[in-house]
Design a protein around this motif. Structure first.
Motif, PDB file in Angstrom:
ATOM      1  N   GLY A  41       6.258  -6.299 -21.598  1.00 45.65           N
ATOM      2  CA  GLY A  41       6.865  -6.967 -20.440  1.00 45.65           C
ATOM      3  C   GLY A  41       6.146  -6.593 -19.150  1.00 45.65           C
ATOM      4  N   GLY A  42       6.733  -7.030 -18.019  1.00 45.28           N
ATOM      5  CA  GLY A  42       6.109  -6.786 -16.711  1.00 45.28           C
ATOM      6  C   GLY A  42       6.251  -5.326 -16.315  1.00 45.28           C
ATOM      7  N   ILE A  43       5.197  -4.722 -15.770  1.00 39.67           N
ATOM      8  CA  ILE A  43       5.325  -3.355 -15.264  1.00 39.67           C
ATOM      9  C   ILE A  43       4.670  -3.240 -13.889  1.00 39.67           C
ATOM     10  N   HIS A  44       5.168  -2.269 -13.114  1.00 36.08           N
ATOM     11  CA  HIS A  44       4.521  -1.919 -11.855  1.00 36.08           C
ATOM     12  C   HIS A  44       3.609  -0.740 -12.137  1.00 36.08           C
ATOM     13  N   LEU A  45       2.384  -0.816 -11.661  1.00 33.05           N
ATOM     14  CA  LEU A  45       1.515   0.348 -11.837  1.00 33.05           C
ATOM     15  C   LEU A  45       0.637   0.537 -10.610  1.00 33.05           C
ATOM     16  N   THR A  46       0.250   1.785 -10.411  1.00 35.93           N
ATOM     17  CA  THR A  46      -0.700   2.071  -9.350  1.00 35.93           C
ATOM     18  C   THR A  46      -1.804   2.942  -9.924  1.00 35.93           C
ATOM     19  N   LEU A  47      -3.026   2.576  -9.566  1.00 35.42           N
ATOM     20  CA  LEU A  47      -4.215   3.229 -10.107  1.00 35.42           C
ATOM     21  C   LEU A  47      -4.872   3.995  -8.970  1.00 35.42           C
ATOM     22  N   LYS A  48      -4.748   5.307  -9.023  1.00 36.57           N
ATOM     23  CA  LYS A  48      -5.211   6.145  -7.915  1.00 36.57           C
ATOM     24  C   LYS A  48      -6.505   6.823  -8.299  1.00 36.57           C
ATOM     25  N   SER A  49      -7.571   6.511  -7.589  1.00 39.68           N
ATOM     26  CA  SER A  49      -8.820   7.192  -7.947  1.00 39.68           C
ATOM     27  C   SER A  49      -8.824   8.562  -7.280  1.00 39.68           C
ATOM     28  N   GLY A  50      -9.569   9.468  -7.915  1.00 46.31           N
ATOM     29  CA  GLY A  50      -9.676  10.878  -7.581  1.00 46.31           C
ATOM     30  C   GLY A  50      -9.088  11.342  -6.268  1.00 46.31           C
ATOM     31  N   ASN A  51      -9.875  11.242  -5.202  1.00 45.28           N
ATOM     32  CA  ASN A  51      -9.499  11.951  -3.985  1.00 45.28           C
ATOM     33  C   ASN A  51      -8.581  11.190  -3.035  1.00 45.28           C
ATOM     34  N   PHE A  52      -7.948  10.117  -3.533  1.00 46.29           N
ATOM     35  CA  PHE A  52      -7.035   9.349  -2.685  1.00 46.29           C
ATOM     36  C   PHE A  52      -5.636   9.964  -2.712  1.00 46.29           C
ATOM     37  N   GLY A  53      -4.883   9.675  -1.661  1.00 44.53           N
ATOM     38  CA  GLY A  53      -3.466   9.994  -1.668  1.00 44.53           C
ATOM     39  C   GLY A  53      -3.114  11.355  -1.091  1.00 44.53           C
ATOM     40  N   THR A  54      -1.915  11.412  -0.478  1.00 42.29           N
ATOM     41  CA  THR A  54      -1.420  12.669   0.075  1.00 42.29           C
ATOM     42  C   THR A  54      -0.880  13.554  -1.051  1.00 42.29           C
ATOM     43  N   GLN A  74       0.833  -1.199   0.000  1.00 39.08           N
ATOM     44  CA  GLN A  74       0.000   0.000   0.000  1.00 39.08           C
ATOM     45  C   GLN A  74       0.873   1.257   0.000  1.00 39.08           C
ATOM     46  N   ILE A  75       0.470   2.239  -0.811  1.00 40.66           N
ATOM     47  CA  ILE A  75       1.162   3.537  -0.828  1.00 40.66           C
ATOM     48  C   ILE A  75       0.453   4.490   0.133  1.00 40.66           C
ATOM     49  N   ASP A  76      -0.862   4.591  -0.049  1.00 42.81           N
ATOM     50  CA  ASP A  76      -1.744   5.349   0.840  1.00 42.81           C
ATOM     51  C   ASP A  76      -3.006   4.505   0.982  1.00 42.81           C
ATOM     52  N   PRO A  77      -3.840   4.779   2.000  1.00 45.19           N
ATOM     53  CA  PRO A  77      -5.044   3.958   2.186  1.00 45.19           C
ATOM     54  C   PRO A  77      -5.823   3.776   0.876  1.00 45.19           C
ATOM     55  N   GLY A  78      -6.059   2.525   0.528  1.00 55.97           N
ATOM     56  CA  GLY A  78      -6.853   2.209  -0.659  1.00 55.97           C
ATOM     57  C   GLY A  78      -6.081   2.203  -1.965  1.00 55.97           C
ATOM     58  N   VAL A  79      -4.790   2.533  -1.931  1.00 53.81           N
ATOM     59  CA  VAL A  79      -4.009   2.599  -3.184  1.00 53.81           C
ATOM     60  C   VAL A  79      -2.714   1.789  -3.083  1.00 53.81           C
ATOM     61  N   PRO A  80      -2.716   0.572  -3.601  1.00 56.57           N
ATOM     62  CA  PRO A  80      -1.501  -0.237  -3.601  1.00 56.57           C
ATOM     63  C   PRO A  80      -0.742  -0.157  -4.928  1.00 56.57           C
ATOM     64  N   LYS A 137       6.180  10.177  -3.562  1.00 55.60           N
ATOM     65  CA  LYS A 137       6.225   9.170  -2.497  1.00 55.60           C
ATOM     66  C   LYS A 137       6.045   7.752  -3.041  1.00 55.60           C
ATOM     67  N   ALA A 138       5.152   7.615  -4.028  1.00 52.74           N
ATOM     68  CA  ALA A 138       4.837   6.281  -4.542  1.00 52.74           C
ATOM     69  C   ALA A 138       6.105   5.567  -5.037  1.00 52.74           C
ATOM     70  N   PHE A 139       6.967   6.317  -5.751  1.00 58.81           N
ATOM     71  CA  PHE A 139       8.186   5.681  -6.289  1.00 58.81           C
ATOM     72  C   PHE A 139       9.139   5.280  -5.169  1.00 58.81           C
ATOM     73  N   THR A 140       9.133   6.060  -4.092  1.00 57.32           N
ATOM     74  CA  THR A 140       9.980   5.727  -2.941  1.00 57.32           C
ATOM     75  C   THR A 140       9.496   4.430  -2.295  1.00 57.32           C
ATOM     76  N   VAL A 141       8.174   4.294  -2.154  1.00 56.19           N
ATOM     77  CA  VAL A 141       7.610   3.084  -1.556  1.00 56.19           C
ATOM     78  C   VAL A 141       8.025   1.854  -2.362  1.00 56.19           C
TER      79      VAL A 141
END
Ligand code: ADP
Length: 420
Positions: free
Chosen positions: A395-408, A380-386, A414-418
């Protein structure tokens, strides 16, 4: 292949990720599929969340989609089925929570299930059958004005009863507070009264953790994503870093954003203020026929080696309104989604292997453009967003799908640091 323990059916895409994220945090290895897969599962996991788009379609369509997901999950050996809906119980008097619940109960030949959208971590609590959003009742939370599923009654027993032929009852907080035995006794009493679906009170994570053991062996659970925190323990699983382990991150980094929500506007501003490169997609230029996607990719290509870049159509409410007035809201939305999705695919072709996508609808478009059908859920990066891992043509990729009002506000850095 080891059979799946928990088979989940989610009525929308970002809701599916939210559920998957909670299951991972409680110790399950989870894959989310986009729609019902054509073939068998190709990875070994504890739970699968099938993401449908069934929240606001006609009830008969929602039932058909859900039954098809059920059949596939049963073929993967799922021991228990979890029907996931929104934590604000988004539905109309026609459904789709009631009709889908009934159809799944019929198919599973079970005469009892529970229903609770409680998700205390997100301020959704249920007391005496009434749903609260933060400090206020559901019908005062703004949800009473929702364009598709206006929620004007906070009493979930009544709301659920309007959608189902089965009798609806309540497992009240008194029983939940006493724990498994009292909850089971209450279930037996309700069953004896002919109740088929029971709304469950829960005002804290402790309530959900007490509810969990009482749901062991129940063929069908229906809920928001909150109940998930109490289920993995029933299968002997506890929180562990292994549950969220993904392959190591590689490749270049990028952010694409088609969300115009408040939080996303702050995140875009934060990224730009930090001096990172950003390219604004102008919907009016798109409407004029300019090849904005190619321009954006040509801009990004030489910059990617220096760190993450951002391509965004994110704009303040006033600018969005003006664009919508000129192009029509739906046409503008679809055009921008197509453009951002083309850019996402182009970025991956340029070597991006760590991709942040902001916006619920935008995420759907990007996942489709990248031909992604399954995602392994990671940390998890922020609540509800892994973070997730998926296989694409490149090939293989890492992705995160952040809906509207989520995240700091610092989410895009921050996401790349996590991940690192
Ligand atoms: P969120 O999760 O914040 O609601 P979505 O991606 O679900 O974000 O929805 C945002 C919608 O707004 C999408 O259809 C998107 O294409 C559209 N959109 C994005 N930028 C603009 C803009 N500048 N003007 C008008 N519409 C836009």
């Amino acid at each position: 292949m080891k059979p799946v323990l928990l088979g989940c059916i989610a009525d929308d895409f970002t809701g599916a990720t939210d559920l998957a994220n909670n299951l991972v945090r409680a110790g399950m290895r989870v894959v989310q599929t986009i729609g019902v897969p054509d073939g068998p599962l190709d990875s070994e996991v504890d739970a699968v969340v099938v993401a449908l788009k069934s929240r606001t379609v006609a009830p008969s369509d929602a039932v058909a989609q859900s039954l098809s997901a059920l059949a596939w999950l049963q073929a993967q050996g799922a021991q228990q089925i979890y029907f996931k809906y929104c934590s604000t119980f988004d539905s109309t008097a026609q459904g789709n929570i009631g009709p889908v619940t009934e159809a799944l109960m019929d198919a599973l030949q079970t005469d009892f299930s529970i229903a609770t959208p409680a998700f205390p971590d997100n301020g959704r609590t249920v007391f005496k059958g009434h749903l609260f959003v933060g400090e206020v009742l559901l019908n005062e939370s703004g949800m009473q004005n929702h364009p598709l599923t206006p929620m004007t009654d906070p009493n979930l027993v009544r709301v659920m009863q309007a959608q189902t032929r089965r009798k609806v009852g309540l497992i009240d907080h008194k029983a939940v507070a006493q724990g498994e035995a009292a909850i089971r006794a209450r279930i037996d009493a309700l069953r004896a009264q002919g109740v088929g679906v029971a709304v469950v009170d829960a005002v804290s994570n402790d309530d959900l953790l007490r509810l969990g053991p009482a749901l062991k062996g129940m063929p069908l659970v229906t809920a928001g994503s909150g109940v998930a925190i109490g289920l993995p323990a029933n299968f002997g699983l506890a929180p562990s870093p292994q549950a969220s382990a993904l392959p190591p991150a590689t490749g270049l980094q990028a952010v694409v954003s088609g969300s115009c929500s408040l939080a996303t506007n702050r995140q875009v501003a934060h990224f730009i203020a930090a001096g990172r490169p950003a390219f604004a997609v102008n919907p009016l230029q798109l409407a004029a026929g300019d090849d904005v996607a190619s321009e954006a990719l040509a801009w990004a290509a030489p910059l990617l080696a220096g760190g993450p870049v951002l391509v965004y159509s994110t704009a303040e409410p006033g600018a969005v309104k003006s664009v919508q007035a000129q192009l029509g809201a739906e046409a503008a939305g679809a055009m921008v989604e197509r453009c951002i999705a083309t850019i996402a695919r182009g970025l991956v072709e340029l070597g991006v292997r760590q991709l942040i996508v902001a916006g619920g609808e935008t995420s759907g478009a990007c996942v489709q453009a990248l031909d992604i059908t399954q995602m392994q859920i990671g940390p998890q990066i922020d609540p509800g967003v892994p973070w997730c891992h998926a296989v694409t043509a490149s090939g293989g990729i890492h992705l995160t799908l952040k809906s509207g009002n989520f995240g700091t506000d610092d989410f895009f850095s921050k996401a790349f640091t996590v991940l690192a």
